[in-house]
Design a protein around this motif. Structure first.
Motif, mmCIF file in Angstrom:
data_model
loop_
_atom_site.group_PDB
_atom_site.id
_atom_site.type_symbol
_atom_site.label_atom_id
_atom_site.label_comp_id
_atom_site.label_asym_id
_atom_site.label_seq_id
_atom_site.Cartn_x
_atom_site.Cartn_y
_atom_site.Cartn_z
ATOM 1 N N PRO A 23 0.826 -1.217 0.000
ATOM 2 C CA PRO A 23 0.000 0.000 0.000
ATOM 3 C C PRO A 23 0.856 1.262 0.000
ATOM 4 O O PRO A 23 1.846 1.360 0.731
ATOM 5 N N LEU A 24 0.477 2.214 -0.824
ATOM 6 C CA LEU A 24 1.217 3.471 -0.893
ATOM 7 C C LEU A 24 0.913 4.342 0.323
ATOM 8 O O LEU A 24 1.728 5.148 0.741
ATOM 9 N N PHE A 25 -0.284 4.184 0.860
ATOM 10 C CA PHE A 25 -0.634 4.838 2.126
ATOM 11 C C PHE A 25 -1.504 3.870 2.925
ATOM 12 O O PHE A 25 -2.106 2.950 2.374
ATOM 13 N N PHE A 26 -1.556 4.083 4.226
ATOM 14 C CA PHE A 26 -2.299 3.172 5.095
ATOM 15 C C PHE A 26 -3.221 3.908 6.054
ATOM 16 O O PHE A 26 -3.975 3.290 6.798
ATOM 17 N N GLY A 39 -7.917 -0.725 4.663
ATOM 18 C CA GLY A 39 -7.671 -2.146 4.508
ATOM 19 C C GLY A 39 -7.236 -2.438 3.088
ATOM 20 O O GLY A 39 -7.799 -1.898 2.127
ATOM 21 N N PHE A 40 -6.202 -3.254 2.941
ATOM 22 C CA PHE A 40 -5.666 -3.587 1.623
ATOM 23 C C PHE A 40 -5.536 -5.092 1.466
ATOM 24 O O PHE A 40 -5.364 -5.828 2.447
ATOM 25 N N ALA A 41 -5.627 -5.554 0.251
ATOM 26 C CA ALA A 41 -5.347 -6.943 -0.097
ATOM 27 C C ALA A 41 -4.458 -6.931 -1.339
ATOM 28 O O ALA A 41 -4.898 -6.514 -2.415
ATOM 29 N N ARG A 42 -3.172 -7.316 -1.152
ATOM 30 C CA ARG A 42 -2.192 -7.334 -2.247
ATOM 31 C C ARG A 42 -2.157 -5.993 -2.986
ATOM 32 O O ARG A 42 -2.138 -5.918 -4.214
ATOM 33 N N GLY A 43 -2.149 -4.917 -2.204
ATOM 34 C CA GLY A 43 -2.047 -3.576 -2.770
ATOM 35 C C GLY A 43 -3.356 -2.972 -3.221
ATOM 36 O O GLY A 43 -3.400 -1.802 -3.604
ATOM 37 N N HIS A 44 -4.447 -3.744 -3.185
ATOM 38 C CA HIS A 44 -5.757 -3.251 -3.628
ATOM 39 C C HIS A 44 -6.534 -2.742 -2.422
ATOM 40 O O HIS A 44 -6.723 -3.459 -1.435
ATOM 41 N N LEU A 45 -6.984 -1.485 -2.480
ATOM 42 C CA LEU A 45 -7.711 -0.884 -1.367
ATOM 43 C C LEU A 45 -9.103 -1.520 -1.278
ATOM 44 O O LEU A 45 -9.899 -1.452 -2.225
#
Length: 556
Positions: free
Chosen positions: A64-67, A129-135
Motif C-alpha cells: 500500500p502506498l498509504f495506510f 484495509g488492503f489486499a495485495r495492494g488493492h484498497l
C-alpha cells in the motif's frame, strides 16, 4: 451508490493518482545524469545519489502506498481542516503539494498517538484495509465526537479497530515485513526518541521490539539524513538467517543507507574463523576482565630508554640524554592516547628536544623542521626500539601460548585456574597458523582498538543483545563511541552461557552508562495462554522485568 461505496471509490482514485505521481517523480530522477556535474568526481557522486534516489522511489504495487489519513481540526494552523494521507514515503503532485506524507514527518505523529482524550489537533483518523495492494475498505474514527465511532474510539487508549487488528494478526511468511501501519503509541514514542539517546528496548515475545528498532533506524535516517548518511548506520543481528529475515524492512520504508552485519562479520577483518571452543573457554574470553589483561599486554611493550639518542646533522651531532628520553616517554603515556599514536608522538617529542638545542645555537629553522627531524632515521629507530610496533595476532598468540606471559599481565585479574583455561593445550607454532575462534576475533578487535581508534558510526541497532558477551558489547560500543545505539533484546530469552543478566551491565560494557531502558510489555502476536505462562516464569528467570500482557482478543 451508498456513501461508503462512493467514498471508497474516491479513495481508490486518489491511490491511483498517487501511484501515477510517484511514477512521475521516478521518471524525473531517471532523466538526470552525471553530465550536470562540474567534474568527474562530482559526476560519480551525483550518479550514486541518483541511483539511490531511484531505489527509494521504487513502487511495489502489492505494498500500500498509504495506510492512513488524518483530518486536522479547522483553526489557525489549518483554516480549512486539511487532510493528510500517511504512507511509507512522501509523494507530491507536480506543484510540489503533498499527496502522501511520510510516516516519519512530524505531521504524521498524531496518527499513531492521538486519542479522544488527547486528539493532538486532529478531528478524525482513517485506516485503510488492503489486499495485495488493492484498497478494500476503510475505517473512520472520530477524535472530537467518539460516540459516532462506536467501539472504535471510546476515549481510552485501548480503542478497538478491526482493520488494525487484522493487520497485526495477518499471518507472516518469508522475510520480515514492516509494521509502519500498526505502530502503537508506546512504540511510536520509542521510534521517535532523539538520536543522541542510547536506548535499550526490553521486550517479551510478540511485542514488536525488532520492528520497532528497525523503524527507529528509518526514522533517524529521515530526521538526520546528512549526519547518518555521512557517518553510517549499522544493524547488527545474531546470525545471517536473521539478517536475511529483516533485510527488506528498511528498503520497504524507503531507506537503503544502512549496513547489516553479524558480530562475526564485524570483527571478521582480523582473521578468518577456523575453529570453535568449549563453552567455558568462550565464556571466559568474553568476560570484560579480558580488556584489562589485553591493555596491560599491549602497553608492556613500551620500554625504558637507557641510551642517549644521537642525531647527526651536518657537522653537528645532537644528543638527547636517556633521562630526557624517559621524560618524553612518561609525558606521552600520561596523555592516555592509543598505542600507535603514542609512538608517533614520542618521535615528535624526541625531535622537539633536538629542535630546541638547534634553535639555541641561533640556527633559524622553518615550520617544517620539527616534522623533518621526527622522520629522520636515528629518531625513528630510537623510538621504535623504545616503543615497538605491536601486531594484534602475534600478541594474542603469545598470550594464549605462553603461560608466564599471560600470568604477568593477568595477575590480580584472572585466577590461576582461569589462566590455565585460557592457554592453548597445543599452541600453534605461529600466529599465522592459529585456528582462531569467534571469541578470539573479538579479543583481536580489542587489541586493534588499543593500537588505533576504531571508526565510529552515527547509530547502531543491535538485536538479541542479551546474548552478546561483555567483550562483544565493547566491540559494538567503540563503533558508536561518538554515536548512539538502539539495543534490542529480552533478558528472559537469553540463550548463551555468557548472556547478560542486567541491562545496566550491558550499557556499561557499551560505554553508554547513561542509556535509557524502555520496556515493551504488550504482546500483539503471542496468544494469551503463552503470555500468561511466560509471566508466571518471569520472576524466576528475570525478576526485574515487568510481566508481559496479551492484547489479542479471544476469537469465538
Amino acid at each position: 451508490m451508498p456513501a461508503d461505496a462512493s467514498e471508497l471509490a474516491t479513495e481508490r482514485e486518489f491511490l491511483a493518482e498517487a501511484r501515477s505521481q510517484l511514477g512521475r517523480m521516478r521518471d524525473r530522477v531517471a532523466a538526470l545524469d552525471g553530465s550536470y556535474a562540474g567534474n568527474w568526481v562530482s559526476a560519480e557522486i551525483l550518479e550514486a545519489t541518483l541511483a539511490r534516489r531511484m531505489e527509494q522511489l521504487t513502487d511495489d504495487p502489492e505494498i500500500p502506498l498509504f495506510f492512513g489519513r488524518i483530518d486536522l481540526v479547522a483553526g489557525e494552523t489549518s483554516p480549512t481542516g486539511e487532510s493528510f494521507h500517511i504512507g511509507r514515503r512522501h509523494v507530491s503532485d507536480p506543484d510540489g503539494e503533498p499527496m502522501v506524507v511520510d510516516w516519519r514527518a512530524p505531521v504524521s505523529t498524531p496518527f499513531y498517538r492521538a486519542t479522544a482524550k488527547e486528539p493532538m489537533g486532529i478531528s478524525a483518523r482513517r485506516r485503510y484495509g488492503f489486499a495485495r495492494g488493492h484498497l478494500t475498505a476503510f475505517e473512520d474514527e472520530s477524535l472530537t465526537r467518539p460516540e459516532l465511532t462506536g467501539d472504535l474510539s471510546d476515549g481510552d487508549a485501548d480503542a478497538h479497530s478491526e482493520i488494525l487488528e487484522a493487520e497485526i494478526e495477518r499471518p507472516r511468511s518469508g522475510p520480515m515485513r514492516d509494521i509502519v501501519a500498526t505502530i502503537q503509541p508506546e512504540q511510536d514514542v520509542i521510534v521517535r526518541m532523539p538520536l543522541e539517546s542510547t536506548l535499550v528496548v526490553q521486550g517479551a515475545p510478540g511485542t514488536g521490539k525488532t520492528a520497532v528498532g528497525l523503524h527507529r533506524a528509518a526514522y533517524l535516517l529521515y530526521a538526520h539524513r546528512d549526519q547518518l548518511t555521512r557517518r553510517g548506520v549499522l544493524v547488527v543481528g545474531p546470525n545471517k538467517s536473521f539478517l536475511r529475515y529483516i533485510r527488506d524492512v528498511l528498503p520497504a520504508l524507503g531507506e537503503i543507507h544502512a549496513r547489516q552485519a553479524t558480530i562475526e562479520e564485524i570483527v571478521g577483518d582480523h582473521a578468518p574463523v577456523r575453529a570453535t571452543e568449549p563453552a567455558d573457554v568462550a565464556t571466559l574470553k568474553g568476560d570484560g576482565r579480558l580488556a584489562e589483561v589485553l591493555r596491560r599486554a599491549v602497553w608492556s611493550h613500551v620500554g625504558t630508554p637507557e641510551e642517549t639518542l644521537v642525531l647527526p646533522r651536518g657537522s653537528f651531532r645532537w644528543r638527547v640524554p636517556a633521562y630526557e628520553a624517559r621524560e618524553a616517554v612518561e609525558q606521552v603515556r600520561a596523555r592516555d592516547v592509543r598505542y600507535a599514536l603514542g609512538a608517533a608522538q614520542l618521535r615528535h617529542a624526541l625531535a622537539h628536544r633536538v629542535l630546541v638545542q638547534i634553535e639555541e645555537t641561533g640556527d633559524a629553522l622553518d615550520d617544517k623542521a620539527w616534522d623533518v627531524l621526527a622522520r629522520t632515521k636515528p629518531v625513528r629507530d630510537y623510538a621504535a626500539a623504545v616503543w615497538p610496533v605491536v601486531e594484534p595476532r602475534r600478541l594474542l598468540h603469545r598470550l594464549l601460548s605462553d603461560p608466564e606471559f599471560l600470568a604477568e599481565h593477568a595477575d590480580g585479574v584472572l585466577t590461576e585456574d582461569e589462566q590455565a583455561l585460557l592457554v592453548w593445550a597445543r599452541p600453534p607454532r605461529t600466529a599465522g597458523s592459529a585456528r582462531w575462534t569467534t571469541a578470539d576475533l573479538v579479543l583481536l578487535d580489542e587489541i586493534t582498538d588499543l593500537l588505533d581508534r576504531t571508526e565510529s558510526v552515527a547509530h547502531i541497532v543491535v538485536d538479541e543483545a542479551q546474548d552478546l558477551s561483555a567483550m562483544m558489547l565493547r566491540a559494538l560500543g567503540r563503533r558508536a563511541a561518538t554515536g548512539s545505539l538502539t539495543v534490542l533484546g529480552d533478558l528472559a530469552q537469553a540463550t548463551t552461557p555468557w548472556a547478560a543478566r542486567d541491562w545496566a551491565d550491558v550499557l556499561e560494557h557499551l560505554a553508554k552508562p547513561d542509556g535509557h531502558v524502555e520496556q515493551l510489555t504488550a504482546g500483539f502476536r503471542v496468544p494469551a495462554d503463552v503470555i500468561e505462562l511466560a509471566a508466571r516464569l518471569l520472576p524466576s528467570i528475570a525478576p526485574g522485568l515487568e510481566p508481559p500482557r496479551a492484547v489479542r482478543r479471544a476469537r469465538g
